[in-house]
Design a protein around this motif. Structure first.
Motif, PDB file in Angstrom:
ATOM      1  N   THR A 371       0.838  -1.208   0.000  1.00  0.00           N
ATOM      2  CA  THR A 371       0.000   0.000   0.000  1.00  0.00           C
ATOM      3  C   THR A 371       0.869   1.253   0.000  1.00  0.00           C
ATOM      4  O   THR A 371       1.779   1.367   0.801  1.00  0.00           O
ATOM      5  N   ARG A 372       0.553   2.189  -0.921  1.00  0.00           N
ATOM      6  CA  ARG A 372       1.220   3.507  -0.916  1.00  0.00           C
ATOM      7  C   ARG A 372       0.480   4.474  -0.007  1.00  0.00           C
ATOM      8  O   ARG A 372       1.080   5.287   0.674  1.00  0.00           O
ATOM      9  N   ALA A 373      -0.860   4.404  -0.044  1.00  0.00           N
ATOM     10  CA  ALA A 373      -1.665   5.329   0.767  1.00  0.00           C
ATOM     11  C   ALA A 373      -3.023   4.705   1.037  1.00  0.00           C
ATOM     12  O   ALA A 373      -3.529   3.931   0.217  1.00  0.00           O
ATOM     13  N   THR A 374      -3.592   5.027   2.186  1.00  0.00           N
ATOM     14  CA  THR A 374      -4.946   4.580   2.541  1.00  0.00           C
ATOM     15  C   THR A 374      -5.797   5.809   2.786  1.00  0.00           C
ATOM     16  O   THR A 374      -5.434   6.663   3.598  1.00  0.00           O
ATOM     17  N   LEU A 375      -6.933   5.921   2.078  1.00  0.00           N
ATOM     18  CA  LEU A 375      -7.823   7.076   2.208  1.00  0.00           C
ATOM     19  C   LEU A 375      -9.026   6.645   3.044  1.00  0.00           C
ATOM     20  O   LEU A 375      -9.771   5.755   2.646  1.00  0.00           O
ATOM     21  N   THR A 376      -9.198   7.280   4.196  1.00  0.00           N
ATOM     22  CA  THR A 376     -10.211   6.824   5.150  1.00  0.00           C
ATOM     23  C   THR A 376     -11.368   7.813   5.278  1.00  0.00           C
ATOM     24  O   THR A 376     -12.093   7.787   6.258  1.00  0.00           O
ATOM     25  N   ASN A 377     -11.547   8.694   4.287  1.00  0.00           N
ATOM     26  CA  ASN A 377     -12.549   9.752   4.413  1.00  0.00           C
ATOM     27  C   ASN A 377     -13.988   9.255   4.345  1.00  0.00           C
ATOM     28  O   ASN A 377     -14.878   9.834   4.941  1.00  0.00           O
ATOM     29  N   HIS A 378     -14.242   8.193   3.571  1.00  0.00           N
ATOM     30  CA  HIS A 378     -15.614   7.695   3.454  1.00  0.00           C
ATOM     31  C   HIS A 378     -16.070   7.073   4.764  1.00  0.00           C
ATOM     32  O   HIS A 378     -15.269   6.491   5.503  1.00  0.00           O
ATOM     33  N   LYS A 379     -17.377   7.186   5.026  1.00  0.00           N
ATOM     34  CA  LYS A 379     -17.947   6.579   6.243  1.00  0.00           C
ATOM     35  C   LYS A 379     -18.666   5.263   5.930  1.00  0.00           C
ATOM     36  O   LYS A 379     -19.008   4.518   6.831  1.00  0.00           O
ATOM     37  N   LYS A 380     -18.952   5.022   4.646  1.00  0.00           N
ATOM     38  CA  LYS A 380     -19.682   3.805   4.251  1.00  0.00           C
ATOM     39  C   LYS A 380     -18.856   3.063   3.191  1.00  0.00           C
ATOM     40  O   LYS A 380     -17.861   3.564   2.692  1.00  0.00           O
ATOM     41  N   SER A 381     -19.346   1.880   2.833  1.00  0.00           N
ATOM     42  CA  SER A 381     -18.650   1.028   1.854  1.00  0.00           C
ATOM     43  C   SER A 381     -18.365   1.775   0.554  1.00  0.00           C
ATOM     44  O   SER A 381     -19.246   2.456   0.026  1.00  0.00           O
ATOM     45  N   VAL A 382     -17.149   1.615   0.052  1.00  0.00           N
ATOM     46  CA  VAL A 382     -16.792   2.200  -1.252  1.00  0.00           C
ATOM     47  C   VAL A 382     -17.026   1.117  -2.305  1.00  0.00           C
ATOM     48  O   VAL A 382     -16.329   0.110  -2.340  1.00  0.00           O
ATOM     49  N   ARG A 383     -18.050   1.316  -3.142  1.00  0.00           N
ATOM     50  CA  ARG A 383     -18.441   0.269  -4.093  1.00  0.00           C
ATOM     51  C   ARG A 383     -17.936   0.530  -5.503  1.00  0.00           C
ATOM     52  O   ARG A 383     -17.991  -0.363  -6.342  1.00  0.00           O
ATOM     53  N   THR A 384     -17.494   1.748  -5.785  1.00  0.00           N
ATOM     54  CA  THR A 384     -17.090   2.031  -7.168  1.00  0.00           C
ATOM     55  C   THR A 384     -16.030   3.125  -7.217  1.00  0.00           C
ATOM     56  O   THR A 384     -15.999   4.019  -6.363  1.00  0.00           O
ATOM     57  N   LEU A 385     -15.159   3.016  -8.212  1.00  0.00           N
ATOM     58  CA  LEU A 385     -14.114   4.011  -8.477  1.00  0.00           C
ATOM     59  C   LEU A 385     -14.137   4.319  -9.963  1.00  0.00           C
ATOM     60  O   LEU A 385     -14.459   3.456 -10.783  1.00  0.00           O
ATOM     61  N   VAL A 386     -13.768   5.533 -10.326  1.00  0.00           N
ATOM     62  CA  VAL A 386     -13.610   5.864 -11.745  1.00  0.00           C
ATOM     63  C   VAL A 386     -12.434   6.821 -11.893  1.00  0.00           C
ATOM     64  O   VAL A 386     -12.257   7.729 -11.077  1.00  0.00           O
ATOM     65  N   LEU A 387     -11.602   6.596 -12.918  1.00  0.00           N
ATOM     66  CA  LEU A 387     -10.448   7.453 -13.193  1.00  0.00           C
ATOM     67  C   LEU A 387     -10.823   8.425 -14.303  1.00  0.00           C
ATOM     68  O   LEU A 387     -11.438   8.025 -15.295  1.00  0.00           O
ATOM     69  N   HIS A 388     -10.435   9.677 -14.140  1.00  0.00           N
ATOM     70  CA  HIS A 388     -10.727  10.663 -15.194  1.00  0.00           C
ATOM     71  C   HIS A 388      -9.849  10.368 -16.403  1.00  0.00           C
ATOM     72  O   HIS A 388      -8.652  10.125 -16.258  1.00  0.00           O
ATOM     73  N   PRO A 389     -10.433  10.362 -17.626  1.00  0.00           N
ATOM     74  CA  PRO A 389      -9.635   9.972 -18.803  1.00  0.00           C
ATOM     75  C   PRO A 389      -8.516  10.944 -19.161  1.00  0.00           C
ATOM     76  O   PRO A 389      -7.554  10.560 -19.808  1.00  0.00           O
ATOM     77  N   ARG A 390      -8.622  12.224 -18.729  1.00  0.00           N
ATOM     78  CA  ARG A 390      -7.614  13.212 -19.148  1.00  0.00           C
ATOM     79  C   ARG A 390      -6.834  13.816 -17.990  1.00  0.00           C
ATOM     80  O   ARG A 390      -5.721  14.262 -18.186  1.00  0.00           O
ATOM     81  N   GLN A 391      -7.445  13.850 -16.820  1.00  0.00           N
ATOM     82  CA  GLN A 391      -6.750  14.469 -15.687  1.00  0.00           C
ATOM     83  C   GLN A 391      -6.153  13.382 -14.802  1.00  0.00           C
ATOM     84  O   GLN A 391      -6.506  12.227 -14.887  1.00  0.00           O
ATOM     85  N   TYR A 392      -5.280  13.829 -13.919  1.00  0.00           N
ATOM     86  CA  TYR A 392      -4.622  12.926 -12.972  1.00  0.00           C
ATOM     87  C   TYR A 392      -5.454  12.878 -11.690  1.00  0.00           C
ATOM     88  O   TYR A 392      -4.965  13.118 -10.601  1.00  0.00           O
ATOM     89  N   THR A 393      -6.777  12.604 -11.861  1.00  0.00           N
ATOM     90  CA  THR A 393      -7.699  12.610 -10.727  1.00  0.00           C
ATOM     91  C   THR A 393      -8.627  11.404 -10.819  1.00  0.00           C
ATOM     92  O   THR A 393      -8.706  10.754 -11.862  1.00  0.00           O
ATOM     93  N   PHE A 394      -9.331  11.115  -9.720  1.00  0.00           N
ATOM     94  CA  PHE A 394     -10.314  10.032  -9.745  1.00  0.00           C
ATOM     95  C   PHE A 394     -11.434  10.338  -8.767  1.00  0.00           C
ATOM     96  O   PHE A 394     -11.346  11.266  -7.965  1.00  0.00           O
ATOM     97  N   ALA A 395     -12.534   9.548  -8.871  1.00  0.00           N
ATOM     98  CA  ALA A 395     -13.679   9.734  -7.980  1.00  0.00           C
ATOM     99  C   ALA A 395     -14.059   8.395  -7.377  1.00  0.00           C
ATOM    100  O   ALA A 395     -13.817   7.340  -7.977  1.00  0.00           O
ATOM    101  N   SER A 396     -14.647   8.444  -6.190  1.00  0.00           N
ATOM    102  CA  SER A 396     -15.103   7.229  -5.522  1.00  0.00           C
ATOM    103  C   SER A 396     -16.546   7.417  -5.105  1.00  0.00           C
ATOM    104  O   SER A 396     -16.951   8.524  -4.738  1.00  0.00           O
ATOM    105  N   GLY A 397     -17.322   6.340  -5.163  1.00  0.00           N
ATOM    106  CA  GLY A 397     -18.739   6.413  -4.836  1.00  0.00           C
ATOM    107  C   GLY A 397     -19.073   5.540  -3.646  1.00  0.00           C
ATOM    108  O   GLY A 397     -18.614   4.395  -3.555  1.00  0.00           O
ATOM    109  N   SER A 398     -19.893   6.093  -2.755  1.00  0.00           N
ATOM    110  CA  SER A 398     -20.274   5.373  -1.546  1.00  0.00           C
ATOM    111  C   SER A 398     -21.682   5.814  -1.175  1.00  0.00           C
ATOM    112  O   SER A 398     -22.243   6.720  -1.787  1.00  0.00           O
ATOM    113  N   ALA A 399     -22.263   5.169  -0.167  1.00  0.00           N
ATOM    114  CA  ALA A 399     -23.623   5.539   0.239  1.00  0.00           C
ATOM    115  C   ALA A 399     -23.662   6.913   0.906  1.00  0.00           C
ATOM    116  O   ALA A 399     -24.711   7.538   0.966  1.00  0.00           O
TER     117      ALA A 399
END
Length: 521
Positions: A371-399
């Motif tokens: 593991t390089r990093a662990t992101l603990t900001n979500h309070k509920k299950s993280v069920r999905t991730l998506v990477l932006h096709p052009r930027q160096y960013t991503f999004a995560s979806g949770s309840a």
């Protein structure tokens, strides 16, 4: 005749005694300890060697030494930051430069990291008295970030000229700050920038054929057909243009939870709740490899874009990295404490990102398998991730909500709140349209940069289905990004297209420049 001594409580006597002692011994308690010059120099020398030893002796250009510094007043006319050809020793070309803010695309100029030139550093240092410099710099850090984040399109087109203007504004505000302390640049509350207009999406086609929930989608690189995996244990291949069924593949003995089509070979990969990971040869339509190792249902898989590696994640709380050709289990990525629900791969570091029901996101070092990093900001299950096709960013979806992050360390950007349901899937295209699909059958469309929710869709279920069977399990844009394909609980696949007739006048943005009330995490 004896006088009566006035009686005091023990409490009062103790405090009187304390006060006397305090007054006697700490008469100079307000004075600081005198600074010993010699010991201070020794301390600073040790600190320099210990903390900055490797970078103390950096190469300095001759022209930098000979250059005469411009006066502060002439900052406006002179460009402080070095040009690409100025000082080659200081140019650092990274694999990925970081965009200056969410939604700001990288241009040819900003793809290259640059350190400020020596003259720039000196002139900024001279702009303030030393005692004030540190204090003012910390106060303005947030406002500088806002300038970068909300810079308009015109400024992005001329990044060099913008840098001069911003630096001039900054130096002026810093000089004024010592006296007035209420500069507009420093005090102005950050407001949400105006979102980009996107045409609304409308239902274009409903494809039926599966006999169970449709759990996963993948579009092939040539954009001719797409694949779906279902709870009816089959994988079906559909023609993208007509929506007709081309082929059904059977072999899994439980729900097919993930499918992926390789862009490097004629292979299709699938995984399911039967713990199996299969590789299908699409020239023969047969399984040619199995990847054995997971101890429970396999929930998702993804292919590495540049090397022949497959990554799967499972209910056994691990993600596994497989060599596609040899079927070897290269790494077992352990660390999550619950089901790993989603995994994504990219060519840049971190090459693997996982989201789990333990409500954390982990960024992995593929080479070390750690593991390089662990992101603990979500309070509920993280069920999905998506990477932006052009930027160096991503999004995560949770309840709880959708969160946007910046690579490589997972710096938090912003929350996208309002989709109050269990978010099963996210998709994003190059125009900055983020789609979230939820368990209750609702689809929300967001502007990636500002987090503005510009459309909400709740498509009717297939005739004969219960209303409770409306749920979105997966969604994906095709490679032309003109169609959005969703996999649903009413056993259908729905295809959405942008409304060609819509204009900014017919569908205006319902937006007010409100003060940001973003959460900090």
């Amino acid at each position: 005749m004896t006088e009566d001594v006035q009686k005091h409580s023990v409490h009062t006597l103790v405090f009187r005694s304390l006060k006397r002692t305090h007054d006697m011994f700490v008469s100079d308690h307000a004075k600081g300890v005198a600074l010993d010059e010699e010991s201070h120099n020794v301390k600073m020398g040790i600190k320099l060697k210990a903390e900055y030893g490797p970078v103390l002796h950096m190469p300095i250009l001759k022209e930098g030494k000979d250059r005469v510094l411009p006066p502060i007043g002439s900052l406006q006319g002179h460009q402080i930051y070095s040009q690409p050809g100025d000082d080659p020793e200081y140019l650092i070309t990274g694999t990925h430069a970081y965009p200056s803010g969410p939604g700001v695309a990288l241009t040819a100029d900003t793809k290259m990291h640059r350190n400020p030139s020596e003259a720039g550093v000196h002139s900024l240092a001279l702009a303030l008295p030393p005692s004030q410099a540190r204090q003012e710099a910390s106060r303005t850090a947030a406002s500088i970030a806002d300038i970068h984040r909300h810079a308009g399109g015109a400024e992005r087109a001329h990044p060099q000229s913008t840098a001069v203007v911003v630096l001039h504004l900054l130096s002026q505000s810093l000089l004024d700050g010592g006296t007035t302390r209420n500069s507009a640049l420093l005090r102005r509350a950050p407001t949400m920038p105006k979102p980009q207009w996107h045409p609304p999406w409308k239902l274009f086609r409903v494809i039926s054929g599966h006999l169970g929930w449709v759990r996963s989608i993948a579009v092939e690189p040539g954009n001719q057909w797409f694949v779906t995996g279902s709870a009816d244990r089959t994988i079906k291949i559909w023609d993208l243009a007509s929506g007709k069924l081309k082929l059904s593949l059977t072999g899994h003995i439980s729900t097919v939870r993930g499918v992926a089509v390789s862009s490097r070979s004629p292979y299709l990969f699938s995984c399911g709740e039967d713990k199996q990971v299969k590789c299908w040869d699409l020239e023969y339509n047969k399984v040619i490899r199995h990847y054995h190792g997971h101890l429970s249902a396999v929930y998702d898989l993804d292919l590495h874009p540049t090397i022949d590696v497959l990554v799967t994640c499972s209910r056994d709380a691990t993600a596994r990295v497989w060599d596609i050709r040899t079927k070897a289990n290269v790494h077992t990525l352990t660390g999550h404490t619950n089901t790993v629900a989603t995994v994504r791969c990219q060519a840049a570091e971190p090459q693997i990102i996982t989201g789990s029901h333990d409500s954390t996101i982990r960024l992995w070092d593929l080479i070390a398998g750690k593991t390089r990093a662990t992101l603990t900001n979500h309070k509920k299950s993280v069920r999905t991730l998506v990477l932006h096709p052009r930027q160096y960013t991503f999004a995560s979806g949770s309840a709880d909500n959708i969160k946007q992050w910046m690579f490589p360390d997972g710096s938090f950007i912003q929350n996208l709140s309002g989709h109050n349901a269990i978010i099963n899937t996210l998709a994003v295209n190059s125009d900055g349209v983020l789609v979230s699909g939820a368990d209750n059958g609702t689809i929300h469309m967001w502007d990636w940069r500002t987090g503005y929710n510009f459309q909400r869709i709740h498509a009717a279920v297939q005739p004969g289905s219960l209303d409770s069977e409306s749920g979105i399990f997966a969604c994906m844009f095709d490679h032309s990004e003109s169609r959005l394909i969703t996999a649903e609980a009413d056993k259908t696949i729905k295809v959405y297209k942008e409304d060609d007739m819509a204009t900014e006048e017919s569908h205006p943005i319902n937006w007010k420049p409100e003060i940001l009330k973003r959460k900090r995490f």
